[in-house]
Enzyme design. Structure first.
Site, short mmCIF file in Angstrom:
data_model
loop_
_atom_site.label_atom_id
_atom_site.label_comp_id
_atom_site.label_asym_id
_atom_site.label_seq_id
_atom_site.Cartn_x
_atom_site.Cartn_y
_atom_site.Cartn_z
N SER A 222 3.93 2.43 8.31
CA SER A 222 3.65 1.41 7.31
C SER A 222 4.92 1.08 6.55
CB SER A 222 2.61 1.92 6.31
OG SER A 222 1.34 1.84 6.87
N HIS B 277 0.82 -1.22 0.00
CA HIS B 277 0.00 0.00 0.00
C HIS B 277 0.85 1.27 0.00
CE1 HIS B 277 -0.02 -0.09 4.58
NE2 HIS B 277 -0.03 1.20 4.41
N ASP C 2 0.98 -7.69 2.22
CA ASP C 2 1.14 -6.24 2.00
C ASP C 2 2.62 -5.84 1.91
OD1 ASP C 2 0.77 -3.54 1.78
OD2 ASP C 2 -0.65 -3.38 3.44
N1 ARG Z 1 -4.69 0.79 7.15
C1 ARG Z 1 -3.40 0.86 6.53
C2 ARG Z 1 -2.61 2.02 7.05
O1 ARG Z 1 -3.16 3.05 7.38
C3 ARG Z 1 -3.50 1.04 5.05
C4 ARG Z 1 -4.07 -0.10 4.35
C5 ARG Z 1 -4.30 0.20 2.88
N2 ARG Z 1 -5.24 -0.77 2.35
C6 ARG Z 1 -6.47 -0.48 1.89
N3 ARG Z 1 -7.26 -1.48 1.67
N4 ARG Z 1 -6.89 0.74 1.66
O2 ARG Z 1 -1.40 1.97 7.08
#
Ligand code: ARG
Length: 721
Positions: free
Chosen positions: A656, A86, A222
């Site tokens: 992330s 991501h 991911d």
């Molecule tokens: N929740 C994750 C974060 O804020 C991002 C995930 C992105 N994936 C998605 N399905 N939009 O780091």
């Protein structure tokens, strides 16, 4: 006397329960030696503080990379990086087209020269950091006026960072910590040539999509791979075909050994923003006034994008990254509000604040802090009704994407108006605008933008009282038509038809013969301008006053809190600077009678799998086969393959892609999410519920090796057992 005693009982009670929390904390690497080393050893860490942060010789910090909005880590002698799928999503999306659909099919470079350029992407590595509080606050005291304070701080930080940058050799920034009570200098080496090396198909990298996002149990692969390129001297350079892979000071070894519950785990990275010392009125403002508007407006925009994306593959690719990023924030605000309510966070915080104020008023305390919290409440009270006006103006009024061309083309407009003309400057401005516009239009769809504008303006008119609407919007509501839908639709159709910004053809036609007059008469330009003027006159003054008031109050409150809780080791809120968090591999119980395991396996992928290719849970055929055959190779543990796992590390957005490391500083996973039950985590750390969701590095290697055949990349890494 009795009353005072009672007060102090309450104080002690809260100290124990609310402040002495293990595993909470985003620590500054430079201070680990002084503040954390001993406790880390107790948790099981075998590294010394010098092996983590050292400015004289190579240390772990030299392998931790900031991508600005995410983190990455160096895992080969050739500058190879792991980050999240991501985090690389825009890079994958920008390089994708209907013909080369790397989003759906994945991308794997088989050699250096197949790696793809990522325009604008940088990679920064921390060289050193330094406490510069004394220099920055020199000559400032409680009697310094707000204006003087901000000027003096601005001047001092500018001077310090200019000197530290050594004429552009480094990027140097001074960041405030503890709400402006302390200041630290960060010096980075910033690389400007970063390339896309590998990414799984999104059916793996984004498996579970927005449904599983922010949730455990998770089965998302991911991860993606990037590479830092440098010039021949191993120094940062702009993109050039003959740049070479960066030779790092430290490479993080990759562990195939795995982990079990209770094992030490630590994460280093660049957490973006937390607000752990937020006041209860601040929380109420967020929960009742800011979040509901964002949830509503983001939700509508997502729904509108989705409709257009589902109808056309080209639009789906164009809007994938924008949609994913907004969907992520939208779900974040929903989760935060649900959590604030479920966990009764605000009344907890009110109790802590009562104890603080009681202390401030007592003979032990300090009268300077006695009224801080009530002043804060008054400031919020005076501002809260402005919030929805501000948010609607920016998110609904200025929702037209094509308005971005105004900024892109403004230099051309200025040059075109110059008399006498400067042909050279005009040509330069035009070339710049042309390339920026190409990038913009690559991911722009006129019909999608038009339908968003219609929906957003409709909501603006419906939700903001007529008397508070900017004239430019009120005019639409007063126009001809039977319903608001009809009025808005007619107005928007005309706006898009007349504007030079709403299609590539029209814009390029203007660019070929630019004139300032048609630019300044353009309806999109006029609308934007009127909204900006309305904001400047009606909203911004109140907002600026509120910011100035609360900046001061937040600083003094935290200064007081640190005196009140002398026995507690404070850590500064996240602010995109490098941090370390440590703790253990740990499961959790999300609800009564429910216990979550601390890891998932590939079995869960088959259980969640859907056949429909458009489903968020679609699984590629080849992966299903590999899982069914249990063809996991050396990545298996007792015959099964773990996919994701949990730690109690303290992270937030920006972390992330961060490396999750064991007691020896070896990579066991990549952090990629937080969990639904702790969505209030940026405001308060709940040790029972807050977890970091990590993808197991063995699943990552399995996908690279067995599914993608990217053995060239696996072989670059230092694998340990
Ligand atoms: N929740 C994750 C974060 O804020 C991002 C995930 C992105 N994936 C998605 N399905 N939009 O780091």
């Amino acid at each position: 006397m009795k009353k005072i005693l009672l007060t102090f009982t309450i104080v002690t009670f809260y100290c124990v329960n609310l402040f002495a929390i293990p595993d909470e904390g985003m620590w500054l690497p430079m201070l680990v030696k002084r503040l954390n080393a001993e406790d880390m050893a107790k948790h099981g860490c075998k590294l010394t503080a010098e092996e983590i942060y050292n400015i004289n010789q190579a240390a772990l910090k030299d392998a931790i990379v900031s991508l600005e909005f995410c983190t990455a880590e160096i895992v080969s002698e050739n500058g190879l990086l792991f980050t999240n799928h991501h985090c690389a999503y825009s890079a994958i999306q920008e390089n994708s087209s209907v013909e080369h659909n790397y989003l759906d099919d994945g991308f794997w470079a088989k050699s250096f020269n197949e790696e793809l350029k990522i325009p604008g992407q940088t990679a920064s590595i921390l060289v050193r950091m330094e406490d510069v509080t004394a220099q920055v606050l020199k000559g400032i005291d409680d009697n310094t006026s707000a204006a003087d304070r901000s000027k003096m701080i601005g001047d001092a930080t500018k001077e310090i960072s200019k000197k530290a940058a050594e004429d552009g050799k480094y990027k140097a920034v001074v960041k405030d910590m503890f709400n402006g009570n302390e200041f630290y200098l960060f010096v980075y080496e910033t690389f400007k040539d970063v390339r896309l090396v590998g990414a799984p198909p999104q059916s793996i990298g984004k498996f579970g999509g927005d449904t599983d996002n922010w949730m455990w149990p998770r089965h998302t692969g991911d991860f993606s791979l990037l590479r830092i390129y440098a010039n021949k001297d191993n120094k940062p350079a702009e993109y050039a075909a003959d740049n070479v892979p960066y030779k790092p000071k430290h490479v993080i070894p990759v562990s195939l050994k795995g982990y079990k519950e209770g094992d030490f785990a630590m994460i280093m990275g660049f957490p973006g923003r937390t607000n752990r010392y937020i006041t209860s009125p601040g929380m109420e403002l967020q929960m009742q006034y800011i979040n509901p508007v964002q949830i509503k407006l983001f939700g509508k925009r997502l729904e509108t994008w989705k409709k257009n994306m589902d109808a056309d593959t080209k639009v789906r690719i164009q809007y994938s990254a924008k949609h994913a990023s907004m969907a992520n924030s939208w779900k974040y605000y929903i989760g935060q509000n649900e959590g604030l309510e479920r966990l009764d966070v605000i009344s907890q915080r009110k109790k802590e604040e009562a104890a603080f104020t009681a202390w401030a008023k007592s003979s032990e305390g300090n009268a300077k802090y006695a009224d801080i919290l009530s002043e804060y409440a008054t400031a919020v009270d005076g501002y809260k009704d402005m919030v929805s006006q501000l948010l609607y103006l920016n998110l609904a009024g200025k929702s037209c994407e094509a308005a971005q061309l105004i900024r892109i083309a403004s230099r051309v407009k200025d040059e075109a108006a110059k008399k006498p003309a400067d042909a050279k400057a005009l040509a330069e401005a035009t070339a710049d605008a042309k390339s920026a516009a190409d990038e913009f239009f690559k991911d722009y769809d006129t019909q999608t933008d038009l339908s968003v504008v219609k929906e957003m303006i409709l909501m603006y008119i419906a939700d903001i009282p007529a008397a508070k609407l900017p004239p430019a919007i009120a005019k639409i509501a007063a126009g001809k038509g039977k319903s608001n839908e009809e009025k808005v639709s007619k107005w928007a159709d005309k706006l898009f038809e007349k504007s030079i910004f709403t299609s590539k053809e029209k814009f390029e036609k203007w660019l070929a013969k630019p004139d300032a007059k048609s630019f300044e008469k353009d309806p999109v330009f006029v609308l934007n301008n009127e909204l900006t003027q309305f904001n400047t006159a009606q909203i911004a003054p109140a907002q600026q006053k509120f910011m100035a008031q609360t900046d001061r109050l937040k600083r003094i409150y935290l200064e007081g809190l640190m005196k009140f809780r002398k026995d507690k080791t404070f850590y500064p809120d996240a602010n995109s600077t490098e941090r370390l968090t440590y703790g253990n591999i740990k499961s959790y119980a999300p609800a009564d009678a429910v216990n979550f395991n601390y890891y998932t396996t590939t079995d869960g992928i088959l259980q969640k799998a859907k056949k429909d290719k458009t489903s968020e849970f679609y699984v590629p055929e080849k992966l299903i086969e590999l899982i069914k055959k249990k063809d996991f190779g050396r990545y298996a543990e007792n015959g099964e393959l773990k996919v994701a796992f949990l730690t109690n590390n303290d992270i937030t957005g920006g972390n992330s892609g961060s490396p999750v490391m064991n007691d020896k500083g070896e990579l066991i996973g990549i952090a990629f999410d937080g969990n639904w039950e702790a969505m209030t985590g940026d405001l308060v750390f709940d040790p029972q519920l807050k977890r970091t969701i990590c993808v197991d590095i063995r699943y990552v290697l399995f996908i690279m090796d067995k599914l993608a055949g990217a053995t060239n990349l696996v072989n670059e890494m230092k694998l340990t057992n």
